[in-house]
Motif scaffolding. Sequence first.
Motif, PDB file in Angstrom:
ATOM      1  N   LEU A  28      -1.496   0.878   0.405  1.00 24.46           N
ATOM      2  CA  LEU A  28      -1.824  -0.061  -0.679  1.00 24.46           C
ATOM      3  C   LEU A  28      -2.621   0.630  -1.782  1.00 24.46           C
ATOM      4  O   LEU A  28      -2.303   0.492  -2.975  1.00 24.46           O
ATOM      5  N   GLU A  29      -3.641   1.381  -1.396  1.00 22.52           N
ATOM      6  CA  GLU A  29      -4.479   2.078  -2.381  1.00 22.52           C
ATOM      7  C   GLU A  29      -3.656   3.093  -3.168  1.00 22.52           C
ATOM      8  O   GLU A  29      -3.768   3.193  -4.392  1.00 22.52           O
ATOM      9  N   MET A  30      -2.807   3.818  -2.461  1.00 25.63           N
ATOM     10  CA  MET A  30      -1.985   4.819  -3.146  1.00 25.63           C
ATOM     11  C   MET A  30      -1.066   4.158  -4.169  1.00 25.63           C
ATOM     12  O   MET A  30      -0.942   4.624  -5.312  1.00 25.63           O
ATOM     13  N   VAL A  31      -0.412   3.076  -3.753  1.00 28.21           N
ATOM     14  CA  VAL A  31       0.544   2.425  -4.655  1.00 28.21           C
ATOM     15  C   VAL A  31      -0.173   1.824  -5.863  1.00 28.21           C
ATOM     16  O   VAL A  31       0.293   1.943  -6.998  1.00 28.21           O
ATOM     17  N   ARG A  32      -1.321   1.202  -5.618  1.00 27.13           N
ATOM     18  CA  ARG A  32      -2.027   0.545  -6.721  1.00 27.13           C
ATOM     19  C   ARG A  32      -2.710   1.538  -7.653  1.00 27.13           C
ATOM     20  O   ARG A  32      -2.658   1.371  -8.880  1.00 27.13           O
ATOM     21  N   THR A  33      -3.362   2.564  -7.083  1.00 26.53           N
ATOM     22  CA  THR A  33      -4.170   3.436  -7.938  1.00 26.53           C
ATOM     23  C   THR A  33      -3.455   4.705  -8.381  1.00 26.53           C
ATOM     24  O   THR A  33      -3.648   5.150  -9.505  1.00 26.53           O
ATOM     25  N   ARG A  34      -2.630   5.282  -7.509  1.00 28.93           N
ATOM     26  CA  ARG A  34      -1.946   6.525  -7.890  1.00 28.93           C
ATOM     27  C   ARG A  34      -0.632   6.246  -8.612  1.00 28.93           C
ATOM     28  O   ARG A  34      -0.280   6.935  -9.563  1.00 28.93           O
ATOM     29  N   LEU A  35       0.090   5.236  -8.132  1.00 35.06           N
ATOM     30  CA  LEU A  35       1.386   4.934  -8.747  1.00 35.06           C
ATOM     31  C   LEU A  35       1.285   3.820  -9.788  1.00 35.06           C
ATOM     32  O   LEU A  35       2.255   3.512 -10.469  1.00 35.06           O
ATOM     33  N   GLU A  36       0.098   3.211  -9.859  1.00 33.24           N
ATOM     34  CA  GLU A  36      -0.180   2.164 -10.855  1.00 33.24           C
ATOM     35  C   GLU A  36       0.798   0.997 -10.761  1.00 33.24           C
ATOM     36  O   GLU A  36       1.197   0.419 -11.776  1.00 33.24           O
ATOM     37  N   LEU A  37       1.166   0.662  -9.547  1.00 37.87           N
ATOM     38  CA  LEU A  37       1.965  -0.536  -9.297  1.00 37.87           C
ATOM     39  C   LEU A  37       1.009  -1.556  -8.682  1.00 37.87           C
ATOM     40  O   LEU A  37       0.672  -1.493  -7.501  1.00 37.87           O
ATOM     41  N   THR A  38       0.541  -2.486  -9.495  1.00 38.34           N
ATOM     42  CA  THR A  38      -0.562  -3.355  -9.074  1.00 38.34           C
ATOM     43  C   THR A  38      -0.119  -4.763  -8.661  1.00 38.34           C
ATOM     44  O   THR A  38      -0.951  -5.653  -8.517  1.00 38.34           O
ATOM     45  N   GLY A  39       1.189  -4.937  -8.486  1.00 47.07           N
ATOM     46  CA  GLY A  39       1.661  -6.254  -8.061  1.00 47.07           C
ATOM     47  C   GLY A  39       1.219  -6.617  -6.654  1.00 47.07           C
ATOM     48  O   GLY A  39       0.937  -7.776  -6.358  1.00 47.07           O
ATOM     49  N   LYS A  41      -1.322  -7.112  -3.832  1.00 41.95           N
ATOM     50  CA  LYS A  41      -2.749  -7.435  -3.964  1.00 41.95           C
ATOM     51  C   LYS A  41      -3.547  -7.019  -2.751  1.00 41.95           C
ATOM     52  O   LYS A  41      -3.048  -7.007  -1.626  1.00 41.95           O
ATOM     53  N   GLU A  42      -4.820  -6.696  -3.003  1.00 39.36           N
ATOM     54  CA  GLU A  42      -5.744  -6.473  -1.900  1.00 39.36           C
ATOM     55  C   GLU A  42      -6.653  -7.680  -1.813  1.00 39.36           C
ATOM     56  O   GLU A  42      -7.271  -8.071  -2.801  1.00 39.36           O
ATOM     57  N   CYS A  43      -6.712  -8.266  -0.635  1.00 35.02           N
ATOM     58  CA  CYS A  43      -7.579  -9.427  -0.434  1.00 35.02           C
ATOM     59  C   CYS A  43      -8.491  -9.153   0.750  1.00 35.02           C
ATOM     60  O   CYS A  43      -9.641  -8.790   0.594  1.00 35.02           O
ATOM     61  N   CYS A  44      -7.960  -9.287   1.970  1.00 35.86           N
ATOM     62  CA  CYS A  44      -8.819  -9.104   3.150  1.00 35.86           C
ATOM     63  C   CYS A  44      -9.011  -7.632   3.494  1.00 35.86           C
ATOM     64  O   CYS A  44     -10.025  -7.249   4.058  1.00 35.86           O
ATOM     65  N   ALA A  45      -8.024  -6.802   3.203  1.00 38.72           N
ATOM     66  CA  ALA A  45      -8.032  -5.373   3.531  1.00 38.72           C
ATOM     67  C   ALA A  45      -8.130  -5.124   5.033  1.00 38.72           C
ATOM     68  O   ALA A  45      -8.530  -4.036   5.447  1.00 38.72           O
ATOM     69  N   GLU A  46      -7.789  -6.113   5.840  1.00 39.39           N
ATOM     70  CA  GLU A  46      -7.811  -5.882   7.283  1.00 39.39           C
ATOM     71  C   GLU A  46      -6.627  -6.527   8.017  1.00 39.39           C
ATOM     72  O   GLU A  46      -6.724  -6.860   9.190  1.00 39.39           O
ATOM     73  N   GLY A  47      -5.527  -6.686   7.297  1.00 37.51           N
ATOM     74  CA  GLY A  47      -4.309  -7.130   7.969  1.00 37.51           C
ATOM     75  C   GLY A  47      -4.220  -8.606   8.273  1.00 37.51           C
ATOM     76  O   GLY A  47      -3.388  -9.021   9.078  1.00 37.51           O
ATOM     77  N   GLU A  48      -5.037  -9.411   7.622  1.00 42.92           N
ATOM     78  CA  GLU A  48      -5.074 -10.837   7.969  1.00 42.92           C
ATOM     79  C   GLU A  48      -4.362 -11.751   6.984  1.00 42.92           C
ATOM     80  O   GLU A  48      -4.040 -12.886   7.318  1.00 42.92           O
ATOM     81  N   ASP A  57      10.515   1.164   5.162  1.00 42.09           N
ATOM     82  CA  ASP A  57      11.687   1.492   5.984  1.00 42.09           C
ATOM     83  C   ASP A  57      12.327   0.237   6.571  1.00 42.09           C
ATOM     84  O   ASP A  57      12.653   0.175   7.764  1.00 42.09           O
ATOM     85  N   GLY A  58      12.452  -0.783   5.723  1.00 40.46           N
ATOM     86  CA  GLY A  58      13.171  -1.997   6.103  1.00 40.46           C
ATOM     87  C   GLY A  58      12.335  -3.074   6.764  1.00 40.46           C
ATOM     88  O   GLY A  58      12.835  -4.172   6.998  1.00 40.46           O
ATOM     89  N   GLU A  59      11.077  -2.794   7.059  1.00 42.02           N
ATOM     90  CA  GLU A  59      10.247  -3.777   7.751  1.00 42.02           C
ATOM     91  C   GLU A  59       9.058  -4.172   6.875  1.00 42.02           C
ATOM     92  O   GLU A  59       8.419  -3.299   6.268  1.00 42.02           O
ATOM     93  N   PRO A  60       8.736  -5.470   6.832  1.00 42.91           N
ATOM     94  CA  PRO A  60       7.546  -5.865   6.074  1.00 42.91           C
ATOM     95  C   PRO A  60       6.279  -5.388   6.795  1.00 42.91           C
ATOM     96  O   PRO A  60       6.180  -5.511   8.011  1.00 42.91           O
ATOM     97  N   VAL A  61       5.350  -4.847   6.027  1.00 49.78           N
ATOM     98  CA  VAL A  61       4.094  -4.344   6.616  1.00 49.78           C
ATOM     99  C   VAL A  61       2.925  -4.777   5.746  1.00 49.78           C
ATOM    100  O   VAL A  61       3.074  -5.027   4.543  1.00 49.78           O
ATOM    101  N   ASN A  62       1.769  -4.868   6.386  1.00 50.10           N
ATOM    102  CA  ASN A  62       0.527  -5.032   5.637  1.00 50.10           C
ATOM    103  C   ASN A  62       0.113  -3.640   5.170  1.00 50.10           C
ATOM    104  O   ASN A  62      -0.368  -2.827   5.963  1.00 50.10           O
TER     105      ASN A  62
END
Length: 159
Positions: A28-39, A41-48, A57-62
């Motif tokens: 998440l951090e890499m995509v938002r800050t390095r790739l600047e794709l901010t769609g 969101k970070e909310c709980c930051a602990e998988g909740e 790779d085809g599967e939804p992940v936190n």
Amino acid sequence: MSPTESAITLTVNGARRTVRVSPSTTLLEMVRTRLELTGSKECCAEGECGACTMILDGEPVNSCLVLAVETDGSEVTTIEGIGGAGMTPLQESFLTAGAIQCGFCIPGMVVAATALLERIPRPTESEVREGLSGNLCRCGGYSRISAAVMAVAGGNAAT
Ligand code: FES
Ligand code: FES
């Protein structure tokens, strides 16, 4: 590059990207800050909450729980990679159903629902609710979100 950083190469929304990351950088951090794709969101930051949902790779992940270094060689789809220039029928359906209130959870919901419809093109309502159970909506819009997904289910319309 800092001594602790390493370069990884992955495909994000169809484009090959090479990024330097530290061992503790999350996807998440890499995509938002390095790739600047901010769609995503970070909310709980602990998988909740599912606000950070991406397809890995085809599967939804936190993505807040996935280390970026683990995604070397992988394929990632973020909300920016869904729909291209226009909205998908699923995204249109969210609008039509009035499923969007504050909107904070919606990118994660759309990504999770897209993955669900790819896996189960004709889900039952309980399968939709189960498929989105990892995504929280603080505005309580679950009924309309579920209705939006059900409205397009059947024709694999989200892909
Ligand atoms: S920010 Fe990742 S699950 Fe909540
Ligand atoms: S629309 Fe506000 S959190 Fe879901």
